[in-house]
Design a protein around this motif. Structure first.
Motif, short mmCIF file in Angstrom:
data_model
loop_
_atom_site.label_atom_id
_atom_site.label_comp_id
_atom_site.label_asym_id
_atom_site.label_seq_id
_atom_site.Cartn_x
_atom_site.Cartn_y
_atom_site.Cartn_z
N ASP A 460 12.04 -9.44 4.19
CA ASP A 460 11.36 -9.94 5.39
C ASP A 460 10.38 -11.01 4.90
OD1 ASP A 460 9.84 -10.47 7.61
OD2 ASP A 460 9.66 -8.37 8.24
N ALA A 461 10.81 -12.26 4.96
CA ALA A 461 10.04 -13.35 4.36
C ALA A 461 8.66 -13.49 4.96
CB ALA A 461 10.81 -14.67 4.49
N GLY A 462 8.48 -13.01 6.17
CA GLY A 462 7.18 -13.16 6.83
C GLY A 462 6.15 -12.13 6.39
N ARG A 463 6.55 -11.17 5.58
CA ARG A 463 5.62 -10.11 5.15
C ARG A 463 5.71 -9.88 3.65
NH1 ARG A 463 6.59 -5.51 9.86
NH2 ARG A 463 5.48 -6.59 11.54
N PRO A 464 5.24 -10.82 2.85
CA PRO A 464 5.26 -10.62 1.39
C PRO A 464 4.32 -9.49 0.99
CG PRO A 464 3.96 -12.56 1.95
CD PRO A 464 4.60 -12.10 3.23
N PRO A 465 4.71 -8.66 0.03
CA PRO A 465 3.88 -7.50 -0.35
C PRO A 465 2.70 -7.89 -1.24
CG PRO A 465 5.84 -7.55 -1.71
CD PRO A 465 5.98 -8.67 -0.73
N ARG A 466 1.61 -7.16 -1.07
CA ARG A 466 0.47 -7.23 -1.98
C ARG A 466 0.32 -5.85 -2.60
NH1 ARG A 466 -3.60 -10.65 -2.28
NH2 ARG A 466 -5.13 -8.96 -2.27
N ARG A 467 0.45 -5.78 -3.92
CA ARG A 467 0.45 -4.49 -4.60
C ARG A 467 -0.93 -3.82 -4.52
NH1 ARG A 467 2.42 -6.66 -10.27
NH2 ARG A 467 0.87 -8.21 -9.63
N LYS A 468 -0.89 -2.49 -4.49
CA LYS A 468 -2.12 -1.71 -4.39
C LYS A 468 -2.00 -0.49 -5.31
CE LYS A 468 -5.12 0.50 -0.94
NZ LYS A 468 -5.22 0.94 0.47
N PRO A 469 -2.51 -0.61 -6.55
CA PRO A 469 -2.39 0.51 -7.50
C PRO A 469 -3.43 1.60 -7.23
CG PRO A 469 -3.49 -1.35 -8.55
CD PRO A 469 -3.13 -1.80 -7.16
N GLU A 470 -3.01 2.66 -6.56
CA GLU A 470 -3.87 3.83 -6.40
C GLU A 470 -3.39 4.86 -7.42
OE1 GLU A 470 -3.55 4.68 -2.17
OE2 GLU A 470 -5.32 3.43 -1.80
N LEU A 471 -3.32 6.12 -7.05
CA LEU A 471 -2.72 7.08 -7.98
C LEU A 471 -1.24 6.73 -8.16
CD1 LEU A 471 -4.24 10.47 -6.76
CD2 LEU A 471 -4.95 9.05 -8.69
N ILE A 472 -0.66 6.16 -7.11
CA ILE A 472 0.73 5.69 -7.12
C ILE A 472 0.70 4.20 -6.75
CG2 ILE A 472 3.03 6.01 -6.13
CD1 ILE A 472 1.98 8.43 -7.69
N LEU A 473 1.63 3.42 -7.31
CA LEU A 473 1.69 2.00 -6.98
C LEU A 473 2.25 1.82 -5.58
CD1 LEU A 473 1.31 -0.92 -7.88
CD2 LEU A 473 3.62 -0.85 -8.85
N ARG A 474 1.39 1.38 -4.67
CA ARG A 474 1.77 1.16 -3.28
C ARG A 474 1.62 -0.32 -2.96
NH1 ARG A 474 1.54 6.41 -1.55
NH2 ARG A 474 -0.08 7.75 -2.41
N THR A 475 1.66 -0.63 -1.66
CA THR A 475 1.32 -1.97 -1.19
C THR A 475 0.28 -1.83 -0.09
OG1 THR A 475 3.05 -2.00 0.50
CG2 THR A 475 3.62 -2.85 -1.68
N GLU A 476 -0.41 -2.92 0.20
CA GLU A 476 -1.48 -2.86 1.20
C GLU A 476 -0.93 -2.63 2.61
OE1 GLU A 476 -3.90 -6.33 0.88
OE2 GLU A 476 -4.54 -5.88 -1.17
N ASP A 477 0.27 -3.16 2.89
CA ASP A 477 0.80 -3.06 4.25
C ASP A 477 2.28 -2.69 4.25
OD1 ASP A 477 0.65 -3.23 7.05
OD2 ASP A 477 1.44 -5.27 7.04
N GLY A 478 2.71 -1.90 3.28
CA GLY A 478 4.09 -1.47 3.22
C GLY A 478 5.02 -2.52 2.62
N LEU A 479 6.23 -2.07 2.32
CA LEU A 479 7.29 -2.97 1.85
C LEU A 479 8.28 -3.16 2.99
CD1 LEU A 479 7.98 -1.70 -1.78
CD2 LEU A 479 7.41 -4.03 -1.15
N TRP A 480 8.34 -4.36 3.54
CA TRP A 480 9.15 -4.63 4.71
C TRP A 480 10.47 -5.27 4.29
CZ3 TRP A 480 7.59 -2.97 9.47
CH2 TRP A 480 6.27 -2.53 9.55
N LEU A 481 11.56 -4.56 4.61
CA LEU A 481 12.90 -5.02 4.26
C LEU A 481 13.79 -4.99 5.49
CD1 LEU A 481 13.37 -2.95 0.96
CD2 LEU A 481 12.65 -5.35 1.13
N LEU A 482 14.81 -5.81 5.48
CA LEU A 482 15.80 -5.84 6.56
C LEU A 482 17.11 -5.27 6.03
CD1 LEU A 482 15.08 -9.50 7.76
CD2 LEU A 482 14.13 -7.38 8.68
N LEU A 483 17.64 -4.25 6.71
CA LEU A 483 18.89 -3.63 6.30
C LEU A 483 19.97 -3.91 7.33
CD1 LEU A 483 16.83 -2.07 4.48
CD2 LEU A 483 18.38 -0.13 4.62
N GLU A 484 21.08 -4.45 6.87
CA GLU A 484 22.20 -4.81 7.73
C GLU A 484 23.40 -3.94 7.38
OE1 GLU A 484 25.34 -8.52 8.17
OE2 GLU A 484 23.33 -8.88 7.36
N PRO A 485 23.90 -3.14 8.35
CA PRO A 485 25.05 -2.26 8.05
C PRO A 485 26.27 -3.08 7.64
CG PRO A 485 24.02 -1.68 10.15
CD PRO A 485 23.43 -2.99 9.73
#
Length: 490
Positions: A460-485
């Motif tokens: 999802d080009a409009g939502r690039p991830p920003r990494r957020k290293p807490e106890l686990i490596l997350r992102t600030e606003d999720g990882l947004w992907l598009l899935l096409e069957p």
């Protein structure tokens, strides 16, 4: 005068002698502490120190759980390669290590010589209890022995069916508008996510290191409420299973589950040590809480980043897809079997490279009980906190040329020759490595294989991830992907 009159001259002399002895004892302890600290500082001078804020604040506030914080780690690794010294305060040095040669003596040391640091891991204690992650000494050794059979290959085989079934449910949830499977988030999972955030925030706030101050704070009260939610859920499950086991008896329970997979709580309830002793309900709850955090959160992070990396590199994604389709060709049911896991070499390379680039756990820490000699003659003094950066090691240019580039071929047999096994440590290494790493890799392979076989994964080009290293490596606003069957292949 009143005391002297009441006790007499001899009593006053005795009190004076006692006070003088206490004062001299305190002075002696102070001198010994200062002398030891000076000796420690002398040994630590051989480790490079990055620029700090001041002699008082040291490097406080420079290590951040943000995208910029990880970029700063990249800069430190590129400059210092083996490790560097940070000061959290004038009296608290921390060694940050990120090279296999520097990590080896710590990772391979006995768990009794290099136990986990109790300062930062101690913040997890009210949540996770004295489970395998946080326990030490003989208790850790006993629990490790008791839990190891739960992750034997014969046990793991029975879970592959569960992995397939869970993947089918996940795929249904992605596209079904009737299942309502994501409309009511679990309070238990929500509490785990909140606890993870609060623990990291406490690390960065020195005043909150004090237990009583933290309990009085708003964060401390939120932490207590989230712990109560998690512990209530776990205790209910354990008690219900214990009652069912007691009602049937151990042998009847085993007979009723013959040929079926038993879940983790069942295995904990049935575990016995060499003396025939079982785990208490408190121990079982602590292990269940530990594995729900370590197993659920870490694998979810690893899977999310894997799908993201495959979306970023469609040519690698397509190669994985062709590998999986070739494996499943001619089958009536689209499922991955245990025997299939060793026949997915390129998919496995993609998983490993994703774990290198985005390790779910970015660092672990130790505090050694004796001096540790390094390969270059330097010494890590006894009692110093050592932060072993998994992320830094995985991005070290000495071991990984162009470390920011996603390249699964790094893990091909020919490219892996001569590389230190400690250059890749997503599950840590040595005596205290992750007991569930084979479970996690099997789960990642099944989910990844079925997902790429059924869907084209796009960014999802409009939502690039920003990494957020807490106890686990997350992102600030999720990882947004598009899935096409994708259409089914005949």
């Amino acid at each position: 005068m009143a005391v002297t009159w009441a006790l007499g001259p001899l009593g006053a002399v005795a009190i004076g002698t006692l006070l003088l002895a206490l004062l001299l004892g305190w002075l002696w302890d102070t001198v010994v502490t200062i002398t030891r600290f000076r000796a420690t500082c002398h040994q630590l001078r051989r480790f490079p120190r990055p620029p700090w804020r001041s002699w008082l604040l040291g490097h406080t506030g420079l290590g951040k759980s943000t995208e910029e914080g990880l970029q700063h780690v990249d800069e430190l690794v590129a400059q210092y390669r083996h490790g560097c010294l940070w000061w959290i305060s004038p009296w608290m040095p921390i060694l940050c290590l990120f090279h296999p040669d520097t990590l080896r003596p710590l990772l391979l040391a006995s768990a009794f010589i290099a136990p986990k640091d109790q300062l930062f891991y101690g913040f997890l204690k009210p949540w996770l209890g004295d489970g395998l992650l946080l326990s030490c000494g003989q208790k850790w050794a006993r629990h490790r022995r008791l839990l190891t059979p739960a992750f034997h290959w014969d046990v793991l085989k029975s879970y592959v069916g569960v992995f397939n079934q869970s993947t089918h449910v996940m795929h249904k949830c992605i596209f079904s508008h009737e299942s309502h499977c994501q409309e009511q988030p679990s309070e238990y999972i929500k509490a785990i996510l909140e606890l993870s955030t609060l623990v990291v925030r406490r690390h960065h706030r020195l005043l909150h290191h004090s237990t009583w101050l933290y309990r009085l704070s708003a964060d401390g009260r939120r932490f207590a409420r989230a712990c109560a939610t998690v512990h209530s859920f776990t205790a209910t499950v354990v008690q219900r299973r214990r009652q069912a086991l007691d009602r049937l008896g151990r042998q009847a329970w085993l007979e009723s589950h013959r040929g079926q997979s038993m879940d983790f709580i069942d295995l904990l309830l049935l575990a016995k040590d060499e003396d025939g002793n079982t785990l208490s309900d408190e121990d079982i709850s602590a292990e269940a809480d530990t594995f729900m955090f370590e197993g659920h959160d870490t694998t979810a992070s690893g899977l999310a980043w894997l799908l993201y990396n495959l979306a970023c590199h469609p040519h690698y994604q397509e190669r994985c897809r062709q590998e999986v389709r070739e494996l499943l060709k001619g089958r009536d049911v689209e499922e991955i079997k245990w025997e299939d896991l060793s026949h997915l070499p390129f998919t496995t390379m993609c998983i490993k490279e994703s774990l290198r680039l985005h390790p779910p756990v970015t660092a672990v820490s130790r505090r050694c009980t004796k001096d540790i000699a390094l390969h270059d003659g330097r010494v890590i003094p006894k009692g110093i906190i050592c932060l072993m950066s998994i992320y830094g090691t995985h991005h070290n240019p000495d071991m990984w040329p162009d470390p920011q580039v996603y390249n699964p071929l790094r893990f091909s047999p020919e490219n892996s020759k001569g590389r230190s096994p400690l250059a890749f440590i997503p599950f840590s290494a040595g005596p205290r490595n992750c007991i569930g790493q084979s479970f996690a890799m099997a789960e990642l392979k099944v989910v990844a294989a079925l997902t790429v076989a059924r869907f084209a994964i796009r960014l999802d080009a409009g939502r690039p991830p920003r990494r957020k290293p807490e106890l686990i490596l997350r992102t600030e606003d999720g990882l947004w992907l598009l899935l096409e069957p994708l259409p089914k292949v005949a």
